[in-house]
Write a protein that holds these residues in place. Structure first.
Motif, PDB file in Angstrom:
ATOM      1  N   SER A 120       0.810  -1.213   0.000  1.00  0.00           N
ATOM      2  CA  SER A 120       0.000   0.000   0.000  1.00  0.00           C
ATOM      3  C   SER A 120       0.847   1.267   0.000  1.00  0.00           C
ATOM      4  O   SER A 120       0.393   2.311  -0.445  1.00  0.00           O
ATOM      5  N   TYR A 121       2.069   1.215   0.478  1.00  0.00           N
ATOM      6  CA  TYR A 121       2.920   2.401   0.527  1.00  0.00           C
ATOM      7  C   TYR A 121       3.741   2.596  -0.746  1.00  0.00           C
ATOM      8  O   TYR A 121       4.513   3.545  -0.844  1.00  0.00           O
ATOM      9  N   PHE A 122       3.558   1.731  -1.745  1.00  0.00           N
ATOM     10  CA  PHE A 122       4.233   1.898  -3.030  1.00  0.00           C
ATOM     11  C   PHE A 122       3.740   3.196  -3.660  1.00  0.00           C
ATOM     12  O   PHE A 122       2.535   3.393  -3.861  1.00  0.00           O
ATOM     13  N   LYS A 123       4.654   4.114  -3.973  1.00  0.00           N
ATOM     14  CA  LYS A 123       4.279   5.448  -4.463  1.00  0.00           C
ATOM     15  C   LYS A 123       3.487   5.418  -5.768  1.00  0.00           C
ATOM     16  O   LYS A 123       2.665   6.279  -6.021  1.00  0.00           O
ATOM     17  N   GLY A 124       3.712   4.431  -6.603  1.00  0.00           N
ATOM     18  CA  GLY A 124       3.021   4.356  -7.879  1.00  0.00           C
ATOM     19  C   GLY A 124       1.827   3.423  -7.882  1.00  0.00           C
ATOM     20  O   GLY A 124       1.415   2.943  -8.938  1.00  0.00           O
ATOM     21  N   LEU A 125       1.248   3.174  -6.703  1.00  0.00           N
ATOM     22  CA  LEU A 125       0.159   2.201  -6.608  1.00  0.00           C
ATOM     23  C   LEU A 125      -1.065   2.588  -7.443  1.00  0.00           C
ATOM     24  O   LEU A 125      -1.589   1.763  -8.194  1.00  0.00           O
ATOM     25  N   ASP A 126      -1.508   3.829  -7.348  1.00  0.00           N
ATOM     26  CA  ASP A 126      -2.688   4.258  -8.103  1.00  0.00           C
ATOM     27  C   ASP A 126      -2.462   4.122  -9.613  1.00  0.00           C
ATOM     28  O   ASP A 126      -3.273   3.494 -10.309  1.00  0.00           O
ATOM     29  N   PRO A 127      -1.358   4.649 -10.176  1.00  0.00           N
ATOM     30  CA  PRO A 127      -1.139   4.473 -11.615  1.00  0.00           C
ATOM     31  C   PRO A 127      -0.968   3.004 -12.017  1.00  0.00           C
ATOM     32  O   PRO A 127      -1.394   2.606 -13.098  1.00  0.00           O
ATOM     33  N   LEU A 128      -0.360   2.215 -11.144  1.00  0.00           N
ATOM     34  CA  LEU A 128      -0.197   0.795 -11.445  1.00  0.00           C
ATOM     35  C   LEU A 128      -1.552   0.101 -11.533  1.00  0.00           C
ATOM     36  O   LEU A 128      -1.838  -0.620 -12.496  1.00  0.00           O
ATOM     37  N   LEU A 129      -2.413   0.358 -10.553  1.00  0.00           N
ATOM     38  CA  LEU A 129      -3.751  -0.237 -10.581  1.00  0.00           C
ATOM     39  C   LEU A 129      -4.560   0.273 -11.764  1.00  0.00           C
ATOM     40  O   LEU A 129      -5.337  -0.477 -12.361  1.00  0.00           O
ATOM     41  N   SER A 130      -4.360   1.525 -12.123  1.00  0.00           N
ATOM     42  CA  SER A 130      -5.046   2.086 -13.287  1.00  0.00           C
ATOM     43  C   SER A 130      -4.634   1.350 -14.563  1.00  0.00           C
ATOM     44  O   SER A 130      -5.483   1.004 -15.401  1.00  0.00           O
ATOM     45  N   ALA A 131      -3.340   1.089 -14.703  1.00  0.00           N
ATOM     46  CA  ALA A 131      -2.846   0.364 -15.884  1.00  0.00           C
ATOM     47  C   ALA A 131      -3.363  -1.063 -15.901  1.00  0.00           C
ATOM     48  O   ALA A 131      -3.745  -1.591 -16.956  1.00  0.00           O
ATOM     49  N   ILE A 132      -3.401  -1.705 -14.740  1.00  0.00           N
ATOM     50  CA  ILE A 132      -3.923  -3.073 -14.669  1.00  0.00           C
ATOM     51  C   ILE A 132      -5.399  -3.084 -15.042  1.00  0.00           C
ATOM     52  O   ILE A 132      -5.849  -3.933 -15.816  1.00  0.00           O
ATOM     53  N   ALA A 133      -6.160  -2.131 -14.523  1.00  0.00           N
ATOM     54  CA  ALA A 133      -7.591  -2.050 -14.838  1.00  0.00           C
ATOM     55  C   ALA A 133      -7.805  -1.813 -16.327  1.00  0.00           C
ATOM     56  O   ALA A 133      -8.692  -2.414 -16.941  1.00  0.00           O
ATOM     57  N   ALA A 134      -6.993  -0.951 -16.929  1.00  0.00           N
ATOM     58  CA  ALA A 134      -7.118  -0.658 -18.358  1.00  0.00           C
ATOM     59  C   ALA A 134      -6.826  -1.882 -19.218  1.00  0.00           C
ATOM     60  O   ALA A 134      -7.368  -2.014 -20.315  1.00  0.00           O
ATOM     61  N   SER A 135      -6.004  -2.789 -18.720  1.00  0.00           N
ATOM     62  CA  SER A 135      -5.665  -3.995 -19.493  1.00  0.00           C
ATOM     63  C   SER A 135      -6.837  -4.969 -19.586  1.00  0.00           C
ATOM     64  O   SER A 135      -6.887  -5.800 -20.471  1.00  0.00           O
ATOM     65  N   LYS A 136      -7.761  -4.864 -18.629  1.00  0.00           N
ATOM     66  CA  LYS A 136      -8.932  -5.732 -18.542  1.00  0.00           C
ATOM     67  C   LYS A 136      -8.570  -7.209 -18.366  1.00  0.00           C
ATOM     68  O   LYS A 136      -9.383  -8.105 -18.606  1.00  0.00           O
ATOM     69  N   CYS A 137      -7.335  -7.478 -17.956  1.00  0.00           N
ATOM     70  CA  CYS A 137      -6.906  -8.851 -17.674  1.00  0.00           C
ATOM     71  C   CYS A 137      -7.580  -9.331 -16.394  1.00  0.00           C
ATOM     72  O   CYS A 137      -7.747  -8.554 -15.453  1.00  0.00           O
ATOM     73  N   PRO A 138      -7.962 -10.613 -16.328  1.00  0.00           N
ATOM     74  CA  PRO A 138      -8.476 -11.143 -15.062  1.00  0.00           C
ATOM     75  C   PRO A 138      -7.346 -11.078 -14.025  1.00  0.00           C
ATOM     76  O   PRO A 138      -6.284 -11.657 -14.221  1.00  0.00           O
ATOM     77  N   THR A 139      -7.589 -10.342 -12.949  1.00  0.00           N
ATOM     78  CA  THR A 139      -6.530 -10.026 -12.004  1.00  0.00           C
ATOM     79  C   THR A 139      -6.936 -10.311 -10.570  1.00  0.00           C
ATOM     80  O   THR A 139      -8.018  -9.905 -10.127  1.00  0.00           O
ATOM     81  N   LEU A 140      -6.037 -10.977  -9.837  1.00  0.00           N
ATOM     82  CA  LEU A 140      -6.182 -11.165  -8.394  1.00  0.00           C
ATOM     83  C   LEU A 140      -5.136 -10.293  -7.720  1.00  0.00           C
ATOM     84  O   LEU A 140      -3.958 -10.337  -8.074  1.00  0.00           O
TER      85      LEU A 140
END
Length: 150
Positions: A85-105
């Motif tokens: 949770s303290y990773f500084k790029g967490l929000d952009p990383l999650l945004s990129a993962i969401a944009a990929s639409k890959c099934p993600t856990l």
């Protein structure tokens, strides 16, 4: 004294076996491990691959989570993410993962509830508890992990 005596007995037993194979005896038990990196993790989760060759032994039973959530729907390869949770790029990383639409856990201990709510949905499933890496990792096509140090 007892530990030193036990150490000598173990070293003697090791050297007895080694001599049976024509291998030079060890001066200390530590020599057996010299020059080797042994890690309690998986190669896919190693955030320092530049360290070179390592022996990976997985995660001990006491350190592995139990959760085995089902994969959410999505397009493309399965993505397994262990994040901090303290990773500084967490929000952009999650945004990129969401944009990929890959099934993600995703497991992200201490994540801001608002951030989790923003991305938890169609193709991303957050696990509230640590997941069983040994069971889920073989099912994943992509692994994303953030550094554990602050």
């Amino acid at each position: 004294m007892r530990l030193e005596a036990a150490d000598r007995r173990v070293l003697h037993a090791m050297n007895t076996v080694l001599s049976g194979y024509g291998v030079q005896p060890l001066a200390t038990i530590g020599e057996m491990f010299a020059g080797r990196a042994m890690l309690l993790t998986y190669p896919e989760l190693d955030v320092y691959p530049e360290r070179g060759p390592c022996d990976y032994y997985g995660i001990t039973d006491s350190g592995e989570g139990k959760a085995v959530p089902g994969w959410p729907a999505g397009d493309g390869p399965r993505l397994f993410a262990y994040l901090y949770s303290y990773f500084k790029g967490l929000d952009p990383l999650l945004s990129a993962i969401a944009a990929s639409k890959c099934p993600t856990l995703v497991f992200c201990r201490g994540i801001d509830p608002k951030l989790k709510e923003r991305y938890d949905g169609a193709s991303i499933r957050f696990s509230a508890e640590a997941m069983s890496v040994s069971r889920l990792l073989p099912q994943a096509d992509i692994v994303v992990s953030t550094e554990a140090t602050r």
